[in-house]
Design an enzyme around this catalytic site. Structure first.
Site, mmCIF file in Angstrom:
data_model
loop_
_atom_site.group_PDB
_atom_site.id
_atom_site.type_symbol
_atom_site.label_atom_id
_atom_site.label_comp_id
_atom_site.label_asym_id
_atom_site.label_seq_id
_atom_site.Cartn_x
_atom_site.Cartn_y
_atom_site.Cartn_z
ATOM 1 N N LYS A 199 -12.774 -1.392 6.548
ATOM 2 C CA LYS A 199 -12.155 -2.422 7.494
ATOM 3 C C LYS A 199 -12.908 -2.255 8.906
ATOM 4 O O LYS A 199 -13.563 -2.759 9.488
ATOM 5 C CB LYS A 199 -10.641 -2.284 7.440
ATOM 6 N N ASP B 87 -1.685 6.942 6.095
ATOM 7 C CA ASP B 87 -2.831 6.131 5.445
ATOM 8 C C ASP B 87 -3.213 4.927 6.684
ATOM 9 O O ASP B 87 -2.371 4.260 7.001
ATOM 10 C CB ASP B 87 -2.188 5.403 4.228
ATOM 11 N N TRP C 238 0.781 -1.173 0.104
ATOM 12 C CA TRP C 238 0.009 -0.039 -0.030
ATOM 13 C C TRP C 238 0.788 1.364 -0.063
ATOM 14 O O TRP C 238 0.548 2.210 -0.700
ATOM 15 C CB TRP C 238 -0.955 0.040 1.280
#
Ligand code: PMP
Length: 357
Positions: A193, A169, A103
């Site tokens: 999530k 992030d 990511w």
């Protein structure tokens, strides 16, 4: 409560059952208005109350002060990989990035399209830990890190020390523990999530940092537009905002972020303790960088992994296959994942290891 499949998916992921039941009711009738949440005008007073309540809950549960804006952006976290540098990385400036896995790698790739990027530290090629040391450029515009690497299963135990505003992030660990907002210019997180549905992200950004962003971008590409117009420049994802509010209300009812952290710690420990004593299963991440959200591990043989995945599906344990880039298995155990589920997981791992399943 019904018997639901144990969902170890990395996201979209399991949500609290109470939230889903409340949403069922709200789909037909929001707060006795006779109109469902999907049907209410975003400019009406009913949705106005939902937005206000969701923001207030996020501020309360996250202990977020007035110097930070709470924004809802109708897009996933990937959108911010480009939006952050577009807003904050100007000509002649350098942004520093910590490279901890898939990511952060994607965030780096997007930032490079916009301007100069310096990689301050990397945990390549194994991506089994957060970087031991960071070396910054002379005057970074901001320092970006990924607090939890969903695919490799590593997590920063605390934000890095940096000589510039941090940009984080936090998609896969937002609200899983108390927020450490100090030194952060901006935190972004896709909701799917720990917060709600996919396709919407929560942004918590320092107002004076937002003010330093580019002014020559389309309005929806500037964070300042969301801050100035309460995330209502256009029709927002009303349902997403509603669900996030319900999830954060659920977190508050569980005792807030400190209680979440304690529970997440306990759940993860059950699995890591098992892996540490097992002769057949081995965790991927180094102990000091282990994620409490995504536990990545491998079997000593491919056959063992295949057997485990097959038995797991048969027993109602779903979503344990590791990401294609890492292989092995991954148990994602976000806030709403039930404690009982980690015990069922280690029971089965143990049975498969000893040929009992
Ligand atoms: N960052 C992290 C840490 C993620 O886990 C994910 C999604 N799994 C993303 C970014 C991308 O999110 P989205 O697909 O919502 O753009």
């Amino acid at each position: 409560m019904s018997q639901r499949t144990l969902n170890f998916s990395s996201g979209p992921a399991t949500l609290p059952e109470e939230v889903l039941r409340n949403a069922q009711t709200a789909l037909l009738d929001l707060d006795g208005s006779g109109i469902g949440i999907l049907e209410h005008s975003h400019r009406g007073k009913e949705f106005g109350r939902v937005l206000e309540r969701t923001e207030a809950l996020i501020r309360e549960v996250g202990a977020i002060g007035d110097d930070y804006a709470v924004l809802f952006v109708t897009a996933g976290a990937t959108h911010h990989f480009a939006m952050v540098p577009q807003n904050f990385l100007g000509v002649g400036q350098t942004a520093d990035y910590c490279d901890t896995g898939v990511w952060s790698g994607k965030a780096i790739e997007e930032a490079r399209r916009v301007g100069a990027v310096h990689v301050a530290g990397t945990s390549a090629p194994a991506y089994a830990a957060t970087p031991r040391a960071l070396t910054f450029s002379p005057a970074p515009r901001y320092v970006h890190y990924t607090s939890n690497e969903t695919i490799y299963g590593t997590q920063w135990s605390a934000p890095p020390n940096a000589p510039a505003p941090l940009v984080c992030d936090a998609s896969s660990d937002i609200f899983s523990r108390p927020l450490a907002l100090a030194n952060h210019g901006l935190v972004y997180a896709g909701a799917q999530k720990n917060l709600g549905p996919s396709g919407i992200s929560l942004v918590i950004a320092k107002k004076d940092f937002i003010a330093t962003g580019a002014t020559d971008l389309p309005p929806l590409a500037q964070y300042r537009t969301y801050a100035a117009e309460a995330s209502m420049h256009n029709t927002p994802n009303t349902f997403g905002i509603y669900i996030i509010g319900e999830v954060v209300a659920w977190i508050r009812a569980q005792g807030g972020l400190a209680a979440m952290a304690e529970r997440n710690e306990r759940k993860a420990k059950v699995v890591y303790d098992f892996l540490d004593q097992s002769k057949a299963w081995r965790g991927h991440a180094e102990p000091a960088s282990r994620s409490r959200m995504n536990i990545t591990f491998r079997g000593t043989t491919k056959e063992l992994e295949a057997t485990m995945l097959e038995r797991a599906e048969a027993r109602g344990l779903s979503g344990l296959k590791g990401h294609r880039s890492v292989g092995g298995l991954r148990a994602s155990i976000y806030n709403a994942f039930p404690e009982e589920g980690v015990h069922r997981l280690v029971e089965l791992l143990d049975e498969v290891e000893h040929g009992r399943a």
